[in-house]
Design an enzyme around this catalytic site. Structure first.
Site, mmCIF file in Angstrom:
data_model
loop_
_atom_site.group_PDB
_atom_site.id
_atom_site.type_symbol
_atom_site.label_atom_id
_atom_site.label_comp_id
_atom_site.label_asym_id
_atom_site.label_seq_id
_atom_site.Cartn_x
_atom_site.Cartn_y
_atom_site.Cartn_z
ATOM 1 N N ASN A 118 0.748 -1.542 -0.430
ATOM 2 C CA ASN A 118 0.070 0.273 0.046
ATOM 3 C C ASN A 118 0.848 1.323 -0.178
ATOM 4 O O ASN A 118 1.396 1.177 0.816
ATOM 5 C CB ASN A 118 -0.691 0.212 0.823
ATOM 6 C CG ASN A 118 -1.999 1.144 1.586
ATOM 7 O OD1 ASN A 118 -1.569 1.842 0.467
ATOM 8 N ND2 ASN A 118 -2.367 1.307 2.010
ATOM 9 N N THR A 150 -1.765 -1.661 -4.524
ATOM 10 C CA THR A 150 -2.800 -1.741 -3.906
ATOM 11 C C THR A 150 -2.799 0.293 -3.900
ATOM 12 O O THR A 150 -2.103 0.591 -3.792
ATOM 13 C CB THR A 150 -3.102 -1.639 -2.849
ATOM 14 O OG1 THR A 150 -2.748 -0.629 -1.671
ATOM 15 C CG2 THR A 150 -3.526 -2.507 -1.888
ATOM 16 N N GLY A 176 -0.398 -0.120 6.617
ATOM 17 C CA GLY A 176 -1.277 -0.614 7.831
ATOM 18 C C GLY A 176 -2.204 -1.449 8.178
ATOM 19 O O GLY A 176 -2.332 -2.609 7.384
ATOM 20 N N ASP A 177 -2.868 -1.606 9.275
ATOM 21 C CA ASP A 177 -3.258 -3.193 9.605
ATOM 22 C C ASP A 177 -4.675 -2.381 8.313
ATOM 23 O O ASP A 177 -5.553 -3.667 8.241
ATOM 24 C CB ASP A 177 -4.610 -3.232 10.881
ATOM 25 C CG ASP A 177 -3.385 -2.999 11.976
ATOM 26 O OD1 ASP A 177 -2.517 -3.625 12.266
ATOM 27 O OD2 ASP A 177 -3.114 -1.879 13.098
ATOM 28 N N THR A 185 -2.315 -9.119 7.906
ATOM 29 C CA THR A 185 -1.736 -9.202 9.512
ATOM 30 C C THR A 185 -1.307 -7.117 9.878
ATOM 31 O O THR A 185 -1.890 -7.336 8.573
ATOM 32 C CB THR A 185 -0.733 -9.160 9.856
ATOM 33 O OG1 THR A 185 -0.023 -10.121 8.523
ATOM 34 C CG2 THR A 185 -0.604 -10.581 10.401
#
Length: 453
Positions: A118, A150, A176-177, A185
């Protein structure tokens, strides 16, 4: 104890001097040099891979850094250090490579990974972290990568739906999450995994844990509202925590300080929300709340592809309820919510329960103190905090106590799940409406790469 069987042993040249290398059946690689103490590596732990460079064999290893030493821009618990030697013949070289490759293959390590990067994650440094820290380690371990970048929220989820993910040994998310949740994860998850064995929360340690191939189970929470479902692996928040997490985005230019800055602002102008939470307590937590009757809502079965959540049967058990007003409601699946937030210190990865943290009627000064205690996990000891474990949960969110025409935000794994009236960016469409939703837990449904415990 009898010495381990020797798989292969050969005379070699090490830095131009006569020496010997030996690989044993228990996975110990030993280098013996005249006049020098022997060097040892545990293949499972220390060896990433190897490569043949002409007449030389280069063993690619990692070593633990000394405490307080941080090498390189990103740092971490490990540093790379190669061991190079020269066999005396082509046959000897081929024999050693064959034996070492066979042993490495027997460890069950991943050979092919799908990687989502990302570009907006990790303070917009995810691509840099991947190229400088993650990718070189995977290449050293001879792991084939299929890298996908992404472009927008839920893009990873769209790509996974159209891919044959069975051909991969795992999925890695550099972000990140949020991206983790799209494919299953993130910062809070990685911190929870690495902290349990005393490792730093960094790309270096996480990547080496993946290479080693050890896995562990993880509970998955199914958040339902009618036929709409969201699968969560980290947390759900409503009230103060959700407001800070989502609304602080307007101060993103401040970097990580935005969270602390906006937390103080929100505590000074404290909001309280009407509403009700209902839960099925875990054994030992039956005294929390008041008895109530509740039946999990189930939509008529429809034929759809993919997992639809656990088949729950909780009709004959006693539900409990806590009524508002609420300052904050927080559900957590793992101990850490972020690198410096030990939100649920008693949370387990696959115990079949979620940890519920409820804050009500808390004075502002006490609340400010609570927020500073989250980094140590001692906030759950406060008399203003109810901390318990639940097997199932239902949230009936209401409006602000002081502004009945203004509602709140429901945050799941760092993403907006629902926006109420007059909330931050309320014009944006969310996955669910600001209304009753329910959560059930499927024990150990997901599998994570993990350090060995």
């Amino acid at each position: 104890m009898a010495p381990a069987e020797v798989i292969v042993v050969d005379l070699v040249l090490i830095d131009g001097e006569l020496g010997m290398v030996k690989l044993t059946a228990n996975g110990v690689l030993e280098a013996i040099e005249y006049g020098e103490p022997s060097r040892y590596w545990t293949v499972k732990k220390d060896v990433l891979g190897f490569v043949v460079e002409g007449k030389y064999i280069r063993i690619k290893t990692v070593v633990e850094r000394e405490e307080g030493i941080c090498c390189g821009e990103f740092g971490g618990d490990y540093s790379r250090k190669d061991f190079v030697f020269e066999p005396f013949s082509e046959d000897a070289k081929n024999r050693f490579c064959f034996k070492l490759r066979h042993y490495l293959d027997s460890l069950g390590r991943p050979k092919r990974l799908l990687v989502f990067v990302n570009p907006f994650g990790g303070k917009k440094s995810a691509i840099k972290i991947f190229e400088k820290e993650v990718k070189p380690l995977f290449e050293d371990a001879d792991i084939q990568l299929d890298v996908q970048e992404t472009k927008y929220q839920l893009h990873a989820k769209e790509m996974v739906r159209s891919m044959d993910v069975s051909k991969y040994d795992g999925i890695v998310c550099v972000s990140g999450d949020g991206v983790l949740v799209e494919v299953r994860t993130g910062n809070g998850m990685i911190k929870s995994l690495l902290d349990a064995v005393g490792l730093q929360c960094c790309a270096n340690s996480a990547t080496i844990s993946i290479i080693r191939g050890h896995t562990r189970s993880l509970d998955v929470a199914t958040i339902s509202q009618g036929n709409t479902k969201f699968f969560s692996v980290l947390m759900l928040a409503w009230g103060l925590v959700a407001d800070i997490d989502i609304e602080s985005e307007k101060f993103r230019w401040m970097g990580s300080a935005r969270m602390d800055f906006y937390a103080i602002q929100r505590i000074i102008s404290l909001r309280q929300y009407n509403g009700r939470v209902l839960f099925l307590p875990a054994p030992g937590f039956e005294s929390y709340g008041q008895p109530t009757s509740y039946r999990l809502h189930k939509e008529p079965p429809v034929k759809v592809l993919g997992y639809q959540g656990p088949d729950t049967k909780f009709e004959d058990v006693e539900w409990r309820e806590i009524k508002g007003p609420f300052v904050s409601v927080w559900l957590h699946n793992v101990p850490w919510g972020a690198e410096n937030n030990l939100v649920a210190p008693a949370a387990k990865f696959s115990d079949g329960f979620l940890d519920l943290i409820v804050v009500k009627n808390c004075p502002k000064l006490a609340l400010l103190s609570l927020m500073t205690q989250i980094s140590e996990g001692t906030h759950v000891q406060s008399p203003y905090v109810a901390y318990l474990k639940v097997k199932a949960f239902a949230l009936e969110p209401g409006a602000l106590v002081d502004e009945p025409d203004k509602e709140g935000i429901i945050d799941a794994d760092g993403e907006v799940l629902a926006r109420g009236r007059r909330t931050y960016k309320c014009e944006q469409i969310a996955l669910m409406s600001y209304d009753k939703l329910q959560i059930t837990v499927d024990q150990g449904l997901a599998t994570l790469f993990s350090p060995e415990y």
